[in-house]
Scaffold this motif. Sequence first.
Motif, PDB file in Angstrom:
ATOM      1  N   GLY A  69       0.813  -1.212   0.000  1.00 45.20           N
ATOM      2  CA  GLY A  69       0.000   0.000   0.000  1.00 45.20           C
ATOM      3  C   GLY A  69       0.844   1.258   0.000  1.00 45.20           C
ATOM      4  N   SER A  72       2.240   1.753  -3.469  1.00 49.38           N
ATOM      5  CA  SER A  72       1.184   2.200  -4.367  1.00 49.38           C
ATOM      6  C   SER A  72       0.846   3.673  -4.153  1.00 49.38           C
ATOM      7  CB  SER A  72      -0.071   1.340  -4.151  1.00 49.38           C
ATOM      8  OG  SER A  72      -1.139   1.795  -4.943  1.00 49.38           O
ATOM      9  N   SER A 120       4.751  -2.105  -6.465  1.00 48.90           N
ATOM     10  CA  SER A 120       3.594  -2.323  -5.593  1.00 48.90           C
ATOM     11  C   SER A 120       2.672  -3.386  -6.151  1.00 48.90           C
ATOM     12  CB  SER A 120       2.818  -1.008  -5.402  1.00 48.90           C
ATOM     13  OG  SER A 120       2.202  -0.595  -6.605  1.00 48.90           O
ATOM     14  N   SER A 136      -5.047  -1.943  -6.185  1.00 50.37           N
ATOM     15  CA  SER A 136      -3.935  -1.005  -6.046  1.00 50.37           C
ATOM     16  C   SER A 136      -3.675  -0.287  -7.363  1.00 50.37           C
ATOM     17  CB  SER A 136      -2.677  -1.753  -5.591  1.00 50.37           C
ATOM     18  OG  SER A 136      -1.544  -0.921  -5.647  1.00 50.37           O
ATOM     19  N   ILE A 172      -8.460  -2.577  -0.408  1.00 53.10           N
ATOM     20  CA  ILE A 172      -7.228  -3.363  -0.524  1.00 53.10           C
ATOM     21  C   ILE A 172      -6.977  -4.152   0.759  1.00 53.10           C
ATOM     22  CG2 ILE A 172      -4.710  -3.210  -0.759  1.00 53.10           C
ATOM     23  CD1 ILE A 172      -5.186  -0.717  -2.539  1.00 53.10           C
TER      24      ILE A 172
END
Length: 312
Positions: A69, A72, A120, A136, A172
């Motif tokens: 995360g 991203s 990511s 993502s 996510i």
Amino acid sequence: MGIAVERRASPDQHSVAAPIGLKRKTLAYIALTKPRVMELLLVTTIPVMILAAHGLPNPWLIVATVIGGALSAGSAASFNMYIDRDIDAVMKRTKNRPLVTGEVSPREAYVFSWVLGIASTVWLALTTNLLAAALSVAAILFYVFVYTLWLKRRTAQNIIWGGIAGCFPVLIGWSAVTASLDWAPFILFAVVFLWTPPHYWPLSMKYRDDYKAVGVPMLGVVRGRAQVGLQVILYAWATVACSLLLIPVANMGWLYAIGAAASGAWFIYETHRLYHLAIKHEDVSPMRVFHGSITYLSILFLAVAIDPLLHF
């Protein structure tokens, strides 16, 4: 894009007199990822994972999801700075960003953005699942193409719809645990969506002149303080109401109910205070609501994280 800005030295041609050391260069790359924004996004990820697991998930899964995360969010933020480097050079709030100061070149930022985005996606696909990785990618694409390139410089609705990108971490986090989606994460998605305008619009009130100088039609630029204050109130009420929907849908206990209601009441009070001062033409403190909104969201998601652990 038809935006008239003050003529200054182009960030593309900006040069730094002295060589940049490794530490300074590293810090500049970190700044490209907007760490403060990233922290806020990750605050919403871990609690949702706990809720999805009805307890503590595998610690490695939490770490893997947070890393993915962060990469991203960093990619999206870096792309944003690369695209907005022309207006960042004019705005006082952003004049010290790495692409403006020349600590990072546009080419370096562009490559860095792609590296983070690809890393990511691969990381989440290998350590979590394909659904989390796909979400993502969707978050990055939405922030870059829908918000930054399309909405930001064209409409005062930019934050409303562009804020969707910041809602993806809850999806996510949930999908990383369950490899699926359910109503609970979508309610929290809606909470973050509704929370974003009353969080960001006070900031646009404070930096109204900055946004006006570069032709970005934030609500604080195109509307008066009283109108902005009223919109902040309406979205705050909607945010709190939406947060309470999680109680029956996810079978939340007393801790979440009290936390959501109490923090929500305080958040709403602060927005009413802002509006009251605005309509009386008194000095307003929009940053009080801005920082207060962060506190509210943190308390809410802390309650999301703790409540499932109580088993009440």
